[in-house]
Design a protein around this motif. Structure first.
Motif, PDB file in Angstrom:
ATOM      1  N   UNK A 148       1.211  -1.423   0.654  1.00 40.73           N
ATOM      2  CA  UNK A 148      -0.319  -0.359  -0.209  1.00 40.73           C
ATOM      3  C   UNK A 148       0.710   1.732  -0.417  1.00 40.73           C
ATOM      4  N   UNK A 149       0.075   2.540  -1.001  1.00 39.18           N
ATOM      5  CA  UNK A 149       1.071   3.367  -0.526  1.00 39.18           C
ATOM      6  C   UNK A 149       0.553   4.452   0.078  1.00 39.18           C
ATOM      7  N   UNK A 150       1.564   5.297   0.151  1.00 42.45           N
ATOM      8  CA  UNK A 150       0.820   6.012   1.184  1.00 42.45           C
ATOM      9  C   UNK A 150       0.112   7.322   0.009  1.00 42.45           C
ATOM     10  N   UNK A 151      -1.254   7.706   0.274  1.00 43.91           N
ATOM     11  CA  UNK A 151      -1.964   8.623  -0.189  1.00 43.91           C
ATOM     12  C   UNK A 151      -2.229  10.125   0.472  1.00 43.91           C
ATOM     13  N   UNK A 152      -1.669  11.155  -0.158  1.00 44.94           N
ATOM     14  CA  UNK A 152      -1.887  12.665  -0.148  1.00 44.94           C
ATOM     15  C   UNK A 152      -2.919  13.441  -0.063  1.00 44.94           C
ATOM     16  N   UNK A 238     -16.950  -1.721  -4.385  1.00 44.69           N
ATOM     17  CA  UNK A 238     -16.529  -1.014  -3.461  1.00 44.69           C
ATOM     18  C   UNK A 238     -15.888  -1.381  -2.059  1.00 44.69           C
ATOM     19  N   UNK A 239     -15.870  -2.980  -1.839  1.00 41.56           N
ATOM     20  CA  UNK A 239     -15.149  -3.371  -0.467  1.00 41.56           C
ATOM     21  C   UNK A 239     -13.000  -3.502  -1.024  1.00 41.56           C
ATOM     22  N   UNK A 240     -12.511  -3.662  -2.414  1.00 43.73           N
ATOM     23  CA  UNK A 240     -11.578  -3.765  -2.876  1.00 43.73           C
ATOM     24  C   UNK A 240     -11.576  -2.739  -3.286  1.00 43.73           C
ATOM     25  N   UNK A 241     -11.206  -1.543  -3.055  1.00 50.02           N
ATOM     26  CA  UNK A 241     -11.278  -0.228  -2.719  1.00 50.02           C
ATOM     27  C   UNK A 241     -10.768   0.703  -1.953  1.00 50.02           C
ATOM     28  N   UNK A 242     -11.421  -0.567  -1.025  1.00 51.44           N
ATOM     29  CA  UNK A 242     -10.886   0.070   0.949  1.00 51.44           C
ATOM     30  C   UNK A 242     -10.072  -0.604   0.640  1.00 51.44           C
ATOM     31  N   UNK A 243      -9.570  -2.253   0.120  1.00 56.26           N
ATOM     32  CA  UNK A 243      -8.523  -3.134   0.551  1.00 56.26           C
ATOM     33  C   UNK A 243      -6.921  -2.575   0.075  1.00 56.26           C
ATOM     34  N   UNK A 244      -7.791  -1.515  -1.011  1.00 58.03           N
ATOM     35  CA  UNK A 244      -6.927  -0.346  -2.167  1.00 58.03           C
ATOM     36  C   UNK A 244      -5.796   0.389  -1.332  1.00 58.03           C
ATOM     37  N   UNK A 304      -8.872   5.313   6.722  1.00 59.95           N
ATOM     38  CA  UNK A 304     -10.345   4.951   7.331  1.00 59.95           C
ATOM     39  C   UNK A 304     -10.017   3.723   6.515  1.00 59.95           C
ATOM     40  N   UNK A 305     -10.252   2.973   4.824  1.00 63.72           N
ATOM     41  CA  UNK A 305     -10.568   2.300   4.193  1.00 63.72           C
ATOM     42  C   UNK A 305      -9.719   1.114   4.615  1.00 63.72           C
ATOM     43  N   UNK A 306      -8.363   1.687   4.680  1.00 64.65           N
ATOM     44  CA  UNK A 306      -7.301   0.583   4.821  1.00 64.65           C
ATOM     45  C   UNK A 306      -6.967  -0.475   6.260  1.00 64.65           C
ATOM     46  N   UNK A 307      -7.224   1.067   7.354  1.00 66.12           N
ATOM     47  CA  UNK A 307      -7.577   0.436   8.529  1.00 66.12           C
ATOM     48  C   UNK A 307      -8.967  -0.431   8.966  1.00 66.12           C
ATOM     49  N   UNK A 308      -9.892  -0.115   8.056  1.00 70.39           N
ATOM     50  CA  UNK A 308     -11.363  -1.152   8.109  1.00 70.39           C
ATOM     51  C   UNK A 308     -10.988  -2.935   7.495  1.00 70.39           C
TER      52      UNK A 308
END
Length: 327
Positions: A148-152, A238-244, A304-308
């Motif tokens: 996972x990359x840090x999103x700014x 939607x959950x796949x987007x959250x995964x990444x 939040x998505x990454x943490x979920x």
């Protein structure tokens, strides 16, 4: 071990049921299981794609060790008919609107009552696998998740994917909105499935505008990893987007997406635009115009998505449960 997967795809059903069943089938094949798909030849059925993946497609049920059912039109009535001819019945569902005769039920969605809503719909002995930790994650997503990359909140690359068949034509709405706004993106990737009846029209628009057009891809995780923002739908994607950890909008294009999308938005992991019938080109234009002033919100959404999704189990561990006590 013989496994039959009962599922379907079509222009109206979409491709999600078949795609998530293929995740399971691929893992079962690694365990030397014989896997067949029981499917109907509906318009946009994906039968050819399933065969190309090396699976047998049948039209009638036959005795098996396990039957996996992922189908909204199947309930306790059909399950009881096959019960004498199968050792274990596994149901994948997310509607919680009908009774089942099954040994395992999997609902990978996150809803406000996800732990209790099947209590009166399945037998007492049924093992319930409920919640986002049981999300059926494709191997490509598991690999990208490790990096996972840090999103700014910066916006350079956009992904547009409104489902494989996109029966409500959300892709065309988004493309028109992009044409009519001064968007901040230098790269735009547009993905459609083979069952999308507007695929050729979308392809022509993309060629004219200089957008990258993709059809029936097997590298969606890579596109999501590269994107800074995405227009998408509720449901599995939607959950796949959250995964990444990809910030996105979610358009609700089917009733089964209502509760999960609302809950995801409440948790701050997606931007819920609401029911597709209330969404116009103007809606998407407004989102595009607001994006540049929402950088901090997008950054927070990503975190939040990454943490979920940090506790999502591997498909290997889920299939381990499927195969328990089957001789």
């Amino acid at each position: 071990m013989k496994v039959i997967i009962r599922t379907d795809a079509s222009e109206t059903i979409g491709i999600g049921h078949v795609m998530r069943c293929l995740i399971i089938a691929d893992e079962l094949r690694k365990r030397n299981c014989s896997v067949s798909f029981l499917m109907k030849p509906l318009p946009g059925n994906l039968i050819t794609e399933v065969k190309q993946r090396g699976y047998n497609v049948i039209t009638t049920f036959s005795p098996a060790d396990i039957c996996i059912i992922d189908h909204y039109d199947i309930d306790i009535n059909w399950e009881k008919k096959i019960r004498p001819y199968v050792n274990k019945i596994i149901v994948i569902d997310d509607l919680a609107n009908r009774r089942h005769d099954c040994d395992v039920l999997l609902d990978q969605n996150l809803t406000k009552n996800d732990k209790t809503r099947y209590d009166d719909l399945v037998p007492n002995y049924c093992k319930k696998l409920l919640g986002i930790e049981y999300f059926l994650m494709r191997e490509e997503f598991a690999m990208e998740r490790k990096n996972l990359r840090q999103r700014t909140g910066e916006l350079h690359r956009l992904l547009v994917f409104m489902g494989g068949s996109d029966p409500t034509n959300e892709t065309l709405k988004v493309l028109q909105a992009l044409q009519e706004t001064s968007h901040p993106f230098s790269q735009i990737d547009v993905v459609v499935g083979k069952s999308n009846p507007q695929a050729e029209k979308i392809k022509k628009i993309c060629k004219y505008e200089g957008f990258a057009f993709h059809i029936q891809v097997d590298y969606m995780a890579k596109l999501m990893h590269q994107a800074d923002f995405s227009f998408g739908t509720g449901g599995t994607a939607m959950w796949e987007r959250c995964l990444l950890a990809l910030p996105s909008t979610s358009t609700i294009v089917a009733k089964n997406q209502l509760d999960a999308t609302k809950q995801a938005a409440k948790l701050g992991v997606t931007w819920n635009l609401g029911w597709h019938g209330n969404i116009t080109v103007a809606t998407y234009k407004q989102v595009i115009n607001e994006l540049t002033v929402r950088k901090q919100q997008l950054k927070t959404m990503s975190a939040r998505a990454a943490d979920l999704t940090k506790n999502v189990r591997s498909i290997r561990k889920i299939v381990d449960i499927f195969l328990e006590d089957v001789t």
